[in-house]
Design an enzyme around this catalytic site. Structure first.
Site, short mmCIF file in Angstrom:
data_model
loop_
_atom_site.label_atom_id
_atom_site.label_comp_id
_atom_site.label_asym_id
_atom_site.label_seq_id
_atom_site.Cartn_x
_atom_site.Cartn_y
_atom_site.Cartn_z
N PHE A 1 6.41 5.12 -0.89
CA PHE A 1 5.11 5.57 -0.39
C PHE A 1 5.00 5.12 1.05
O PHE A 1 5.01 3.91 1.34
CB PHE A 1 3.95 5.00 -1.20
N ASP B 1 9.47 -0.36 6.51
CA ASP B 1 8.03 -0.18 6.33
C ASP B 1 7.49 -1.48 5.73
O ASP B 1 7.64 -1.74 4.54
CB ASP B 1 7.77 1.00 5.41
N LYS C 1 -2.34 -2.81 7.52
CA LYS C 1 -3.04 -3.54 6.46
C LYS C 1 -3.51 -4.92 6.91
O LYS C 1 -4.51 -5.04 7.59
CB LYS C 1 -2.18 -3.59 5.21
#
Length: 435
Positions: free
Chosen positions: A169, A254, A284
């Site tokens: 994802f 990532d 985040k």
């Protein structure tokens, strides 16, 4: 570390007021409706891409939040690994307020001291070699879009393939979505940008067969968060680094979910000696709840792939966001967060493994996934919410924890003590449905 995670010498304080805000801000700006009334208004005003929200949250302090009806919850999801320092952290909020009162948005025709200082800090924490650079974005998916452009710039007539992993994802925008493997996310928006191939997760043999001189980049998460907290093995990460280097491909990591001390290291890949990426995406936890992302390129070769005018962003790297990033990193360093996260994470994982109904536990630090002995994880999320805990299901069998990094052992224990009852409650409708 205390619940606020306040470093010595920083601003102090705590969130105060009722669930609707004692200073009147919520009432003046929005009205003081109940949760049910807010949800009705939500459904009449917002696009339904998230379904109906589980609760209407109005206030937070440390690791706790309160809803519009005054109910308190221990937040074990942290806005999906975003609220690294919990809610209303006094030092971070004071820095954001001060910066906004001084200089907010300036556009990227200019720079600011906070932008330069945060870039330097990230390069230092990532132990990036000389010639490395930072590009700031507003989110993780935007950081991945920049990474896709970087991969395209590494393309030649014979080298254009981009590899990602099954279960990946990477975001919802078109370039990031092309890297994401879940069909339900991809198929409504096809055709997606081409040239992306997905290969089996954590399969070194498949990696050996896939990486050759036609590959421009390999994009991987050290731990797949949305797929159920699935770590890549150290052997796989080493093989990925060696193969991409050998064939002139970029290794892009990532670390949107795994970065910023989430795993007990500043970045998850730092657990594996010798694995230094060509590029890394962050977001985040970087802003402690304030929107910010980043692409870091390692070394002159990767950093020179995108030149002036080939990419940009209006809001990325603005003074307020970068001040939030600096404050977050300062607070984490001052509170010895890496040690704290490792200790509390180890406590959670060891206790979870002893609970009836839990069949497997995975993760590092305070990014934890655990499997159940039946497909009742979504029901467990609802049972946990009713018991005062916010958790997440990544699938029918798996629950995920990504709490604030300031979570204490005592707070974690309250969830562990309640979990057997939560799972028993969640199992009941599943059993009734089968019978």
């Amino acid at each position: 570390m205390n619940e606020t995670g306040t470093p010595t010498g920083s601003a102090t304080g705590s969130a105060t007021g009722s669930a609707t805000g004692s200073d009147g801000t919520v009432d003046v700006l929005t009205g003081g409706d109940s949760g049910a009334a807010w949800l009705s208004r939500y459904n009449g005003a917002l696009m339904g891409v998230f379904g109906t929200p589980q609760r209407v949250l109005v206030r937070g302090s440390g690791c706790h939040v309160w809803d519009a009806d005054g109910n308190q919850y221990l937040d074990l999801l942290g806005g999906i690994a975003v609220n690294a320092l919990g809610h209303a952290h006094p030092f971070v909020t004071s820095v954001i307020s001060s910066q906004l009162a001084t200089l907010g948005h300036i556009s990227n025709f200019f720079t600011s001291p906070t932008q330069v200082a945060l870039a330097e800090k990230l390069l230092a924490l990532s132990q990036a070699p000389a010639g490395s650079r930072v590009f700031f974005t507003n989110s993780g998916t935007e950081a991945l879009e920049a990474a896709v452009k970087l991969a395209r710039r590494n393309s030649t007539a014979g080298r254009s393939r981009i590899l990602a992993l099954d279960g990946a994802f990477h975001g919802r925008t078109m370039g990031a979505l092309a890297l994401t493997s879940k069909k339900a996310y991809r198929e409504p928006f096809e055709p997606l940008p081409g040239g992306v191939e997905h290969i089996p997760f954590n399969d070194i043999e498949a990696l050996l067969n896939a990486v050759d001189d036609t590959v421009a980049a390999l994009v991987i998460e050290p731990i797949q968060g949305e797929a159920g907290v699935r770590p890549l093995s150290p052997e796989y990460l080493r093989a990925a680094r060696e193969l991409t280097r050998r064939h002139g491909a970029l290794l892009i990591l990532d670390e949107v979910q795994t970065g910023i001390a989430r795993t007990g290291r500043w970045f998850a890949h730092q657990a594996v000696d010798g694995v230094v990426p060509d590029a890394m995406t962050l977001a985040k936890g970087l802003g402690g709840g304030f929107p910010i992302g980043a692409l870091i390129t390692f070394g002159e070769d990767a950093s020179s792939l995108i030149s002036a005018g080939q990419h940009g962003t209006t809001f990325g790297g603005n003074p307020v966001a970068t001040a939030a990033g600096l404050a977050t990193l300062h607070a984490l360093e001052a509170s010895d967060a890496l040690r704290h996260v490792s200790e509390v994470g180890a406590f959670l994982r060891s206790r979870l493994a002893t609970i009836e109904g839990v069949t497997a536990v995975r993760g590092e630090g305070l990014l934890i996934g655990f499997d159940l002995d039946g497909e009742y994880a979504p029901a467990a999320v609802q049972a946990a919410l009713a018991a005062g805990f916010i958790i997440n299901a990544t699938g029918p069998l798996t629950l995920r924890l990504a709490p604030p990094l300031i979570l204490t052992t005592e707070q974690a224990a309250t969830f562990l003590d309640a979990l057997p009852g939560i799972l028993a409650t969640a199992k009941t409708p599943a059993r009734e449905a089968i019978s």
